[in-house]
Enzyme design. Structure first.
Site, PDB file in Angstrom:
ATOM      1  N   GLY A  46      44.652  29.860  38.459  1.00 27.92           N
ATOM      2  CA  GLY A  46      45.364  29.997  39.721  1.00 27.92           C
ATOM      3  C   GLY A  46      44.410  30.418  40.814  1.00 27.92           C
ATOM      4  N   GLN A  51      41.629  33.805  48.755  1.00 28.45           N
ATOM      5  CA  GLN A  51      40.442  33.833  47.897  1.00 28.45           C
ATOM      6  C   GLN A  51      39.370  32.834  48.339  1.00 28.45           C
ATOM      7  OE1 GLN A  51      42.924  33.651  44.074  1.00 28.45           O
ATOM      8  NE2 GLN A  51      41.160  34.889  43.483  1.00 28.45           N
ATOM      9  N   CYS A  89      40.827  38.015  37.487  1.00 31.56           N
ATOM     10  CA  CYS A  89      40.907  37.427  38.822  1.00 31.56           C
ATOM     11  C   CYS A  89      39.542  36.872  39.203  1.00 31.56           C
ATOM     12  CB  CYS A  89      41.337  38.500  39.814  1.00 31.56           C
ATOM     13  SG  CYS A  89      41.467  37.897  41.505  1.00 31.56           S
ATOM     14  N   LEU A  90      39.525  35.657  39.750  1.00 32.46           N
ATOM     15  CA  LEU A  90      38.253  35.039  40.138  1.00 32.46           C
ATOM     16  C   LEU A  90      37.552  35.837  41.242  1.00 32.46           C
ATOM     17  CD1 LEU A  90      39.311  31.273  40.172  1.00 32.46           C
ATOM     18  CD2 LEU A  90      37.945  32.445  38.425  1.00 32.46           C
ATOM     19  N   HIS A 131      50.803  36.926  40.114  1.00 30.12           N
ATOM     20  CA  HIS A 131      49.456  37.343  40.511  1.00 30.12           C
ATOM     21  C   HIS A 131      49.048  36.668  41.831  1.00 30.12           C
ATOM     22  CE1 HIS A 131      45.066  38.217  39.446  1.00 30.12           C
ATOM     23  NE2 HIS A 131      44.960  37.322  40.410  1.00 30.12           N
ATOM     24  N   GLU A 132      49.306  35.357  41.931  1.00 28.63           N
ATOM     25  CA  GLU A 132      48.879  34.624  43.136  1.00 28.63           C
ATOM     26  C   GLU A 132      49.718  35.025  44.354  1.00 28.63           C
ATOM     27  OE1 GLU A 132      46.121  33.400  42.841  1.00 28.63           O
ATOM     28  OE2 GLU A 132      46.071  33.174  40.666  1.00 28.63           O
ATOM     29  N   HIS A 135      48.470  38.104  45.857  1.00 22.78           N
ATOM     30  CA  HIS A 135      47.315  37.868  46.740  1.00 22.78           C
ATOM     31  C   HIS A 135      47.752  37.629  48.178  1.00 22.78           C
ATOM     32  CE1 HIS A 135      43.598  37.850  44.463  1.00 22.78           C
ATOM     33  NE2 HIS A 135      44.091  37.070  43.529  1.00 22.78           N
TER      34      HIS A 135
END
Ligand code: ZN
Length: 157
Positions: A46, A51, A89-90, A131-132, A135
């Site tokens: 995701g 991000q 998380c990226l 999670h997204e 963000h």
């Protein structure tokens, strides 16, 4: 399509409340295409627009069943609880966390042309969506995890 660089914590853009998308134009389509490229290149499941440094309410996800694009996503119903999956998380490489999430969610969003749709998600896809969407509200998993820990060298998938 192009791969964009992924913003890392503690960049302030990750703490902004992202703005609602009102124009479903070529710029948005390019952003969505680039976000998918960037997510796949990073082996992520995701990615949220903040991000890649764009503070707009746009996410992409692929938990193994194909690409899902969501513009202005929101959770309209939820059920149950899950906390047994190590979340990462990226934008925060090297860390994992135990995060309590809804087991099942119902989502409402718009597609790249502005059409409203709803979908249900459970388990990993439900976790990923939560999670997204966090963000988009400036929330990171390290804020809400019961426990955060380092990934041992060689364990980063
Ligand atoms: Zn993340």
């Amino acid at each position: 399509m192009a791969i964009r660089s992924i913003v890392k914590h503690p960049d302030p853009v990750l703490r902004e409340k992202a703005i609602t998308v009102t124009k479903f134009n070529a710029n948005l389509h390019k952003l969505l295409d680039d976000m998918a490229d960037t997510m796949y290149d990073a082996d992520g499941v995701g990615l949220a627009a903040p991000q890649v440094g764009i503070s707009k309410r746009v996410i992409v996800m692929d938990c193994g069943d194909g690409l899902i694009e969501m513009v202005n996503p929101e959770i309209i119903a939820h059920e149950g609880e899950q906390f047994d999956y190590p979340e990462g998380c990226l934008s925060i490489p090297g860390l994992r966390g135990d995060v309590r999430r809804h087991k099942w969610v119902k989502l409402r969003a718009q597609d790249r042309d502005g059409n409203v749709f709803e979908m249900e998600a459970d388990d990993l896809l439900s976790r990923c969506a939560q999670h997204e969407i966090d963000h988009l509200n400036g929330v990171l998993f390290i804020d809400i995890a019961d426990r955060v820990y380092q990934v041992k060298p060689g364990e980063e998938e």
